[in-house]
Design an enzyme around this catalytic site. Structure first.
Site: not given
Length: 260
Positions: A114, A134
């Site tokens: 990210e 995630e």
């Protein structure tokens, strides 16, 4: 508590080193805040022209310390930016105004991907392995991957890995444009530093306006960004650096830019 982040200024380059190899550079809230401070310093300090982000050890990062981040993820507000900080994920507040070059190796999971998506140039060792884990942890990415990975990697590839949590590797990252260079393991930092040095030698006002203009086109669309193009170009053309660029061209020598 130590932040495990070290910053060094080398000429016009700000080196940001993540240094927690014994934990595979797992991100803590304190580390996040100190990276945000470094991004703030990059944008504020007129002597800095580019940042070089890298990590010590075999892996860039194994991910976040989820037990410490769970209360932050669950507060409904997300990452909180302190005074003088710039969100390194580029989701809240102003984004960094100068380029960031990133060197990657080993595992680059979750926040590593990210923060990568909010940098300008990425160099990966050929052994780099990426993952967004995630969905395997009962949550979904909140650092920008759902917003930017489909744009930068392509819809199908992004969905394939976001929805499964599977690994992908440096060769696919290169083919999809997620990284711009793949080099033998151990050479990624030298290559990234070489690129950072090239950016640092270029005209700072030109570089910063390239970043501004391309972001405008990406975020607002080409037609809207075109309205700002010559308005932003005018003060750059009137700068001392532009005059130096013209002189150096006529005199057939390398330009020396001062950022004004």
């Amino acid at each position: 508590m130590s932040s495990f982040i070290e910053t060094t200024q080398n000429g016009h380059i700000l080196e940001i080193r993540v240094n927690r190899p014994e934990k595979h550079n797992a991100l803590s809230p304190e580390m996040y805040s100190d990276i945000a401070k470094a991004y703030g310093e990059l944008s504020r300090n007129p002597d800095l022209r580019v940042a070089l982000l890298h990590a010590e050890g075999k892996h860039f990062t194994s991910g976040v310390e989820l037990d410490k981040f769970a209360p932050i993820f669950g507060n409904g507000k997300g990452f909180e930016i302190g005074e003088g900080e710039i969100d390194p994920f580029g989701l809240q507040g102003p984004r960094h105004s100068k380029p960031v070059v990133m060197a990657l190796q080993g595992n680059c999971f979750t926040w590593g991907v990210e923060i990568l998506l909010n940098t300008e140039v990425r160099v990966a060792a050929e052994d780099t392995r990426f993952a967004m884990l995630e969905v395997k942890r009962g949550i979904f990415p909140c650092g920008g991957a759902t917003l930017r990975l489909p744009q930068q990697m392509g819809w199908g590839h992004a969905q394939r890995y976001l929805l499964t949590g599977d690994y992908w590797y440096a060769d696919l990252a290169l083919r999809t444009g997620l990284v711009q260079e793949v080099v033998p393991a151990g050479h990624q930092l030298a290559k990234a530093r070489e690129i950072a040095e090239q950016i640092a030698k270029a005209a700072p006002l030109g570089v910063q306006n390239v970043l501004k203009s391309t972001r405008n086109a990406w975020n607002e669309g080409e037609a809207e960004a075109a309205k700002h193009l010559f308005k932003d170009l005018l003060p750059v053309m009137q700068s001392e650096d532009a005059a130096e660029g013209i002189r150096s061209f006529i005199e057939r020598r390398d330009a020396v830019f001062q950022g004004r």
